[in-house]
Design a protein around this motif. Structure first.
Motif, PDB file in Angstrom:
ATOM      1  N   TRP A  23       0.814  -1.212   0.000  1.00  0.00           N
ATOM      2  CA  TRP A  23       0.000   0.000   0.000  1.00  0.00           C
ATOM      3  C   TRP A  23       0.851   1.268   0.000  1.00  0.00           C
TER       4      TRP A  23
ATOM      5  N   PRO B  13      -0.193   4.358  -2.558  1.00  0.00           N
ATOM      6  CA  PRO B  13      -1.565   4.070  -2.119  1.00  0.00           C
ATOM      7  C   PRO B  13      -2.611   4.157  -3.231  1.00  0.00           C
TER       8      PRO B  13
ATOM      9  N   GLU C  47      -5.579   1.487  -4.079  1.00  0.00           N
ATOM     10  CA  GLU C  47      -6.965   1.876  -3.784  1.00  0.00           C
ATOM     11  C   GLU C  47      -7.817   2.010  -5.041  1.00  0.00           C
ATOM     12  N   LEU C  48      -7.221   2.513  -6.127  1.00  0.00           N
ATOM     13  CA  LEU C  48      -8.012   2.593  -7.362  1.00  0.00           C
ATOM     14  C   LEU C  48      -8.340   1.182  -7.854  1.00  0.00           C
TER      15      LEU C  48
ATOM     16  N   VAL D 101     -11.291  -0.223  -6.007  1.00  0.00           N
ATOM     17  CA  VAL D 101     -12.544   0.409  -6.426  1.00  0.00           C
ATOM     18  C   VAL D 101     -12.976  -0.066  -7.818  1.00  0.00           C
TER      19      VAL D 101
ATOM     20  N   ASP E  47     -14.347  -3.535  -7.812  1.00  0.00           N
ATOM     21  CA  ASP E  47     -15.742  -3.569  -7.333  1.00  0.00           C
ATOM     22  C   ASP E  47     -16.708  -3.105  -8.434  1.00  0.00           C
ATOM     23  N   TRP E  48     -16.315  -2.066  -9.160  1.00  0.00           N
ATOM     24  CA  TRP E  48     -17.138  -1.602 -10.294  1.00  0.00           C
ATOM     25  C   TRP E  48     -17.406  -2.778 -11.246  1.00  0.00           C
TER      26      TRP E  48
ATOM     27  N   LYS F 249     -19.713  -5.546 -10.002  1.00  0.00           N
ATOM     28  CA  LYS F 249     -21.124  -5.142 -10.084  1.00  0.00           C
ATOM     29  C   LYS F 249     -21.599  -5.104 -11.531  1.00  0.00           C
TER      30      LYS F 249
ATOM     31  N   SER G 175     -15.242  -6.197  -2.374  1.00  0.00           N
ATOM     32  CA  SER G 175     -14.158  -6.003  -1.395  1.00  0.00           C
ATOM     33  C   SER G 175     -14.656  -5.684   0.005  1.00  0.00           C
ATOM     34  N   ASP G 176     -15.953  -5.331   0.154  1.00  0.00           N
ATOM     35  CA  ASP G 176     -16.376  -4.920   1.501  1.00  0.00           C
ATOM     36  C   ASP G 176     -16.715  -6.089   2.412  1.00  0.00           C
TER      37      ASP G 176
ATOM     38  N   VAL H 109      -4.953  -1.768   5.438  1.00  0.00           N
ATOM     39  CA  VAL H 109      -4.710  -1.611   3.999  1.00  0.00           C
ATOM     40  C   VAL H 109      -4.568  -2.976   3.340  1.00  0.00           C
TER      41      VAL H 109
ATOM     42  N   ILE I 192      -2.079  11.165   2.556  1.00  0.00           N
ATOM     43  CA  ILE I 192      -3.457  10.659   2.722  1.00  0.00           C
ATOM     44  C   ILE I 192      -3.473   9.477   3.706  1.00  0.00           C
TER      45      ILE I 192
ATOM     46  N   PRO J  25      -5.243   5.605   4.844  1.00  0.00           N
ATOM     47  CA  PRO J  25      -5.848   4.419   4.211  1.00  0.00           C
ATOM     48  C   PRO J  25      -7.335   4.626   3.965  1.00  0.00           C
TER      49      PRO J  25
ATOM     50  N   TYR K 178      -8.553   6.599   1.547  1.00  0.00           N
ATOM     51  CA  TYR K 178      -8.837   7.974   1.120  1.00  0.00           C
ATOM     52  C   TYR K 178      -9.612   8.038  -0.192  1.00  0.00           C
ATOM     53  N   LEU K 179      -9.389   7.053  -1.075  1.00  0.00           N
ATOM     54  CA  LEU K 179      -9.845   7.207  -2.461  1.00  0.00           C
ATOM     55  C   LEU K 179     -11.320   6.885  -2.685  1.00  0.00           C
TER      56      LEU K 179
ATOM     57  N   ASN L 152     -19.874   5.014  -7.129  1.00  0.00           N
ATOM     58  CA  ASN L 152     -19.977   3.586  -6.817  1.00  0.00           C
ATOM     59  C   ASN L 152     -19.827   2.659  -8.009  1.00  0.00           C
ATOM     60  N   GLY L 153     -19.895   3.214  -9.198  1.00  0.00           N
ATOM     61  CA  GLY L 153     -19.798   2.365 -10.383  1.00  0.00           C
ATOM     62  C   GLY L 153     -19.491   3.220 -11.592  1.00  0.00           C
ATOM     63  N   PRO L 154     -19.223   2.576 -12.724  1.00  0.00           N
ATOM     64  CA  PRO L 154     -18.912   3.328 -13.942  1.00  0.00           C
ATOM     65  C   PRO L 154     -20.137   4.107 -14.400  1.00  0.00           C
TER      66      PRO L 154
ATOM     67  N   GLY M  55      -2.404  10.501  -3.934  1.00  0.00           N
ATOM     68  CA  GLY M  55      -2.179   9.179  -3.352  1.00  0.00           C
ATOM     69  C   GLY M  55      -0.968   8.453  -3.918  1.00  0.00           C
TER      70      GLY M  55
END
Lengths: 529, 529
Positions: free
Chosen positions: A105, A109, A113-114, A117, A120-121, A124, A134-135, A353, B33, B35, B37-38, B44-46, B67
């Motif tokens: 991390w 970072p 982190e991207l 995210v 997850d996108w 879904k 990831s949650d 992290v 930043i 952990p 932060y992003l 939440n999605g594209p 970051g």
């Protein structure tokens, strides 16, 4: 190269790339050079003093381009596509600029982190079960290729079962000689399983993991899909021999024919066998799950341990970019985490992290989520769905063309995920040598052909079909205009046509069909003389 | 994104990248930043519909850059460098444009052939023995990271020895149950070896390969290097326990201190043990072999089986790019070659072409040789040598600064390949708590310190030194201006400083030294109160 020189060089490179894409359809898809063409064109070593960009760039045109196979061409219909896109290239450019070996991390970072995210996108977008987000206890990671993902899963599966058995046998946490010996003994009994048409990466992963490997039959009668009973039978066979089945690759979209294993049935087998790791390889076809009409395939995935597909195949993210989703990330970390002191830091130790190095084989990582982010945002959900649906429609169009010439072609697997497979009817070319087989039927139906082909006692018919289909396939590729793939499934030699590049259009499929017909006629003529 | 939009977007991206590089020294190297932060900064999605490039690019500045850890900053002195360069970025851009999953020759001949040529260039540039050139039985391949290379070597080593033993035991070519059982039994006895300070990738590779792993001591008395006798002793120990040592990692430039194993002695051990695969990991320091003054290390390499170093560390080729050289390519192909029908083609079957997929774990491959070619040509041999030599000199400069404050710092390993390691003298901060140890010496020499530190019975001294050095290290990183690495070698906590980015300059090392001194004073003050 200073800033000003870089700006000038980059502008010139961008112009060349645009020109390449704008004219890509004009070139034959396959190069016409011979093996070893490049070496004589290049000096024996690097120059003593630096060269300027115009000198270097000239050589791209004269030395590199003549040796490229143009995967972005609309005439590329081989294997599966490997699509690039302009926003993907921009992602690669920034990734090169923000260059880092981002293994944990704190090493960058934003890179970690991207990635979390956008994974997850994607989960879904594909309608994957929530366990892959990831949650909870799962999550996604970008790896290079499906082969690496499959190996990562196979080894994690092997070690997970070893840990479980040792625990059941009463071994504690410490690494005694006895425990190590017992683990070694168990590893020697372990067997990885894959469907008959699963990608060769499963077999290769078993070799690397040092385990045995067995295939589960997926015959033509099931549409080349693995059924629950076939897998159950193989598991029992292995156990009866004292072996430990520990892993199975479920396939969504096999390489040869885009066959989909029987997911509902296999999910039931997974529930019965919690010690076996079920990994879903949807390397190519997985991209189609972004369309709601395909998401009926998704619910059974919650019974499996992991899932992957390659955004670099059919989702416009340039190579390499394989999305790997895992239900319990602990199953990876327990195997892959090693922390020498030079990798220790307060963030890792806080547990707040993600250190993706513990989810994968390599240590360092590229900033691959940038290109994914750029592509998803540039196209949007609707743009990407339209992209996939257009190819699916093109596949149906090509299938329709074949159906118009049932005298020449037999469709072996109808258009699915834009891929159609077929063979040449030998009786169109060499009817005199064929005995009692389909050749004698006035208007043979598709099913009759299929049945005859697989069940017929007429070995000569089968041999003729395979030989002629291979000959036509090789002749088409030799011409260089189109690039197709020929392969064998359950004893049948087939030609695969999949047109799913960004530049794919109906007219190229029509042209490819015409070239196929024309080549069949040429082969017919050459055989007649 | 059409051609015109791409041109505009790319120009804007290029400008941003140039601006980033031109101002990189102005930012703290570490982000501030926290952990997580992003996620709150991103939807939440594209998006349903595509966004334009200016909208996307804005977010790079506001969401991504805050970051980033800036590995290209002159204030990055942690781990080893991970250098990028403008010509490297251009290579990545073209690689994204000529995008292909080039797993075999016909899938893009230029990708294979340029790689073979530039790997030969590099072998010659480094002065590697001729056995690593492609015109004999060996050759080079670009893989992603040293971890992947080490795993590739470990598994090939394991299978090579299995094949040899089975052959000696009279097993034929066919895969009988008995042969498979025997191979499994042998695998359970196999042990991979690595020096005490070899990179953790060897241990990780052994886990993945499912073999045992043992470390060979490399104490301070040998300069943290593995000697021939230490390795010989470990091999004998393993054999006495009925184990089969099959692999050893030779290190040129260890992670902690840039130690170099005793190559001449290990080469003798290699000659005595032809069943053990000796792989040389020179991940970072290998780049220094382009300078003739370091090529004295090369002759013993002819007794080893394979060699790798990372161009993405110290040779200006952006991540990832690990050069892997093998003496007998057959040793890889015998393990990694699997050819399902869909990968068959006349070129592969002719034996005239290289299919690099059979030299590696993944199937597909990026066109990484382009960036190598661009970098080697842009800098030229002289430019690259000057680049390395400048960093070596900077390392010596920093070492000199430490030597001027022997009251505060003890150099543990003097500057080598631009890396210096040191610890803080506890007596500078907490003299009252220390007993009879070096604190009492008026002008203790470097050697006296070292001897005291490792041999002293004064455990308190050692504990104080480790604790204080760690505290100073953590405080420096917390400030965010510089990024250093702390680690432990043979019980000694050390701080590593290596300044080898493209933007490295004497003034930053001076500033880093000042920050270190200042931080020591702060710690001293806080301890006094």
């Amino acid at each position: 190269m200073d800033s000003a020189q870089f700006r000038e060089a980059a502008h010139s490179a961008i112009d060349e790339i645009i020109q390449y894409y704008d004219t890509i359809a004009d070139r034959p898809v396959l190069p016409s050079i011979s093996p070893g063409y490049l070496k004589p064109l290049i000096p024996n070593g690097p120059p003593q003093d630096g060269e300027d960009w115009p000198t270097i760039q000239k050589d791209i045109d004269s030395i590199i381009k003549p040796g490229l196979t143009h995967w972005q061409s609309p005439k590329f219909m081989a294997f599966f596509p490997c699509n690039s896109s302009y926003p993907g290239m921009l992602g690669e450019l920034y990734s090169g600029a923000f260059n880092a070996a981002a293994f944990n991390w704190i090493c960058s970072p934003a890179t970690t982190e991207l990635e979390t995210v956008v994974m997850d996108w994607i989960a879904k977008l594909l309608g994957l079960p929530e366990c892959y987000l990831s949650d909870g206890e799962g999550g996604g990671i970008i790896q290079g290729t499906a082969s690496e993902v499959v190996l990562t899963a196979v080894v994690a599966a092997r070690e997970r079962l070893i840990r479980r058995i040792l625990e059941r046998e009463g071994f504690g946490d410490e690494e005694s000689e006895e425990k190590i010996d017992r683990a070694a003994e168990l590893r020697g009994k372990m067997v990885a399983l894959g469907g008959e048409h699963a990608h060769s990466s499963t077999q290769k992963a078993a070799i690397i993991a040092g385990t045995r490997f067995r295939t589960v039959p997926a015959p033509r009668s099931t549409g080349f899909s693995v059924t629950g009973s076939a897998l159950r039978q193989k598991i029992e066979e292995c156990k009866a021999k004292g072996l430990l089945p520990f892993y199975f690759t479920v396939t969504i979209g096999s390489t040869a024919t885009c066959a989909v294993d029987n997911l509902e049935e296999l999910a039931a087998v997974a529930r019965e066998n919690p010690d076996i790791w079920f990994h879903v390889d949807a390397a190519y076809a997985g991209s189609a799950l972004i369309c709601p009409e395909n998401q009926g395939l998704c619910p059974p995935l919650s019974d499996f341990d992991s899932f992957n597909f390659n955004l670099h195949k059919w989702l416009l993210v340039n190579f390499d970019c394989s999305a790997f989703f895992i239900k319990k990330r602990k199953d990876l970390i327990d195997t892959y985490s090693i922390t020498p002191t030079y990798l220790r830091n307060q963030f890792t130790e806080s547990g707040l992290v993600t250190d993706y190095r513990d989810w994968q084989i390599p240590l360092g990582r590229r900033f691959r989520s940038l290109k994914v982010w750029f592509v998803l945002r540039t196209y949007g959900v609707n743009g990407l769905r339209a992209f996939i649906r257009n190819h699916v429609k093109l596949g149906e169009y090509f299938n329709g063309l074949l159906d118009q010439r049932k005298d020449i072609f037999t469709v072996v697997t109808p258009a699915r995920f834009a891929l159609t497979t077929f063979h040449i009817n030998p009786q169109y070319l060499v009817s005199p040598t064929i005995g009692s087989s389909p050749a004698n039927k006035a208007d043979p139906s598709h099913e009759a052909y299929l049945n005859d082909f697989t069940n017929s006692a007429d070995a000569q018919y089968r041999e003729d079909a395979n030989q002629i289909t291979k000959q036509v396939y090789e002749k088409v590729n030799e011409k260089g205009e189109f690039f197709l793939t020929g392969t064998v499934v359950c004893g049948v030699y087939i030609i695969r046509v999949v047109s799913a590049t960004l530049s794919a259009e109906e007219k190229w499929l029509k042209r490819c069909f015409d070239v196929l017909v024309q080549t069949v006629e040429e082969v017919k003529k050459s055989r007649a003389t």
